[in-house]
Design a protein around this motif. Structure first.
Motif, mmCIF file in Angstrom:
data_model
loop_
_atom_site.group_PDB
_atom_site.id
_atom_site.type_symbol
_atom_site.label_atom_id
_atom_site.label_comp_id
_atom_site.label_asym_id
_atom_site.label_seq_id
_atom_site.Cartn_x
_atom_site.Cartn_y
_atom_site.Cartn_z
ATOM 1 N N GLU A 159 0.638 -1.222 0.058
ATOM 2 C CA GLU A 159 0.060 -0.130 0.110
ATOM 3 C C GLU A 159 0.738 1.372 0.014
ATOM 4 O O GLU A 159 0.611 2.202 -0.690
ATOM 5 C CB GLU A 159 -0.909 -0.046 1.222
ATOM 6 C CG GLU A 159 -2.002 -0.921 1.048
ATOM 7 C CD GLU A 159 -2.860 -1.319 2.496
ATOM 8 O OE1 GLU A 159 -4.090 -1.177 2.396
ATOM 9 O OE2 GLU A 159 -2.225 -1.129 3.454
ATOM 10 N N ILE A 160 2.171 1.177 0.684
ATOM 11 C CA ILE A 160 2.911 2.453 0.843
ATOM 12 C C ILE A 160 3.465 2.498 -0.512
ATOM 13 O O ILE A 160 3.694 3.731 -1.118
ATOM 14 C CB ILE A 160 3.830 2.294 1.930
ATOM 15 C CG1 ILE A 160 3.214 2.374 3.297
ATOM 16 C CG2 ILE A 160 4.867 3.206 1.836
ATOM 17 C CD1 ILE A 160 4.047 2.008 4.514
ATOM 18 N N GLU A 161 4.094 1.458 -0.916
ATOM 19 C CA GLU A 161 4.623 1.571 -2.512
ATOM 20 C C GLU A 161 3.487 2.067 -3.475
ATOM 21 O O GLU A 161 3.796 2.942 -4.346
ATOM 22 C CB GLU A 161 5.048 0.248 -2.835
ATOM 23 C CG GLU A 161 5.947 0.172 -4.200
ATOM 24 C CD GLU A 161 6.490 -1.179 -4.426
ATOM 25 O OE1 GLU A 161 6.644 -1.498 -5.461
ATOM 26 O OE2 GLU A 161 6.745 -2.095 -3.235
ATOM 27 N N GLU A 162 2.225 1.589 -3.402
ATOM 28 C CA GLU A 162 1.267 2.054 -4.358
ATOM 29 C C GLU A 162 1.212 3.738 -4.311
ATOM 30 O O GLU A 162 1.050 4.477 -4.978
ATOM 31 C CB GLU A 162 0.166 1.316 -4.154
ATOM 32 C CG GLU A 162 -1.033 2.203 -5.075
ATOM 33 C CD GLU A 162 -2.494 1.520 -4.774
ATOM 34 O OE1 GLU A 162 -3.279 1.434 -5.609
ATOM 35 O OE2 GLU A 162 -2.760 1.197 -3.575
ATOM 36 N N LEU A 163 0.811 4.132 -3.037
ATOM 37 C CA LEU A 163 0.742 5.521 -2.647
ATOM 38 C C LEU A 163 1.872 6.311 -3.032
ATOM 39 O O LEU A 163 1.709 7.375 -3.793
ATOM 40 C CB LEU A 163 0.438 5.693 -1.187
ATOM 41 C CG LEU A 163 -1.040 5.277 -0.712
ATOM 42 C CD1 LEU A 163 -1.292 5.559 0.613
ATOM 43 C CD2 LEU A 163 -2.180 5.835 -1.523
#
Length: 96
Positions: A17-21
């Protein structure tokens, strides 16, 4: 990937999720980030976003559909509102 300020995000996000954001940062560019930040700070219409962000109107109208598509911003009662995902995005890139 460990985000240095991940403690500020509730609930904590997974690495994916952090990578996507954080990848949204490159999709949106500086203007998109400034627009999201202006909405986070309370701008709810095109004119207020332009005034608060300093982004030209043509860029505001061009970037808002992208922010909505990415579910960072939503429209409620004809007003732009930041979503939880949008808040998480700004926190991930240290913009709020």
């Amino acid at each position: 990937m460990t985000l240095k300020n991940s403690a500020n995000i509730n609930p904590p996000l997974s690495d994916s999720e952090i990578e996507e954001l954080t990848s949204f940062k490159y999709l949106l560019g500086d203007f998109g980030i400034q627009i999201a930040s202006a909405i986070y700070k309370g701008a709810q219409n095109d004119d207020a976003i332009m005034m608060l962000s300093g982004v030209p109107m043509v860029c505001v109208t061009g970037r808002l559909p992208v922010l909505i598509n990415l579910k960072l911003v939503e429209i409620i009662d004809s007003k732009y509102m930041i979503t939880q995902k949008g808040c998480n995005f700004l926190k991930c890139i240290n913009e709020c």
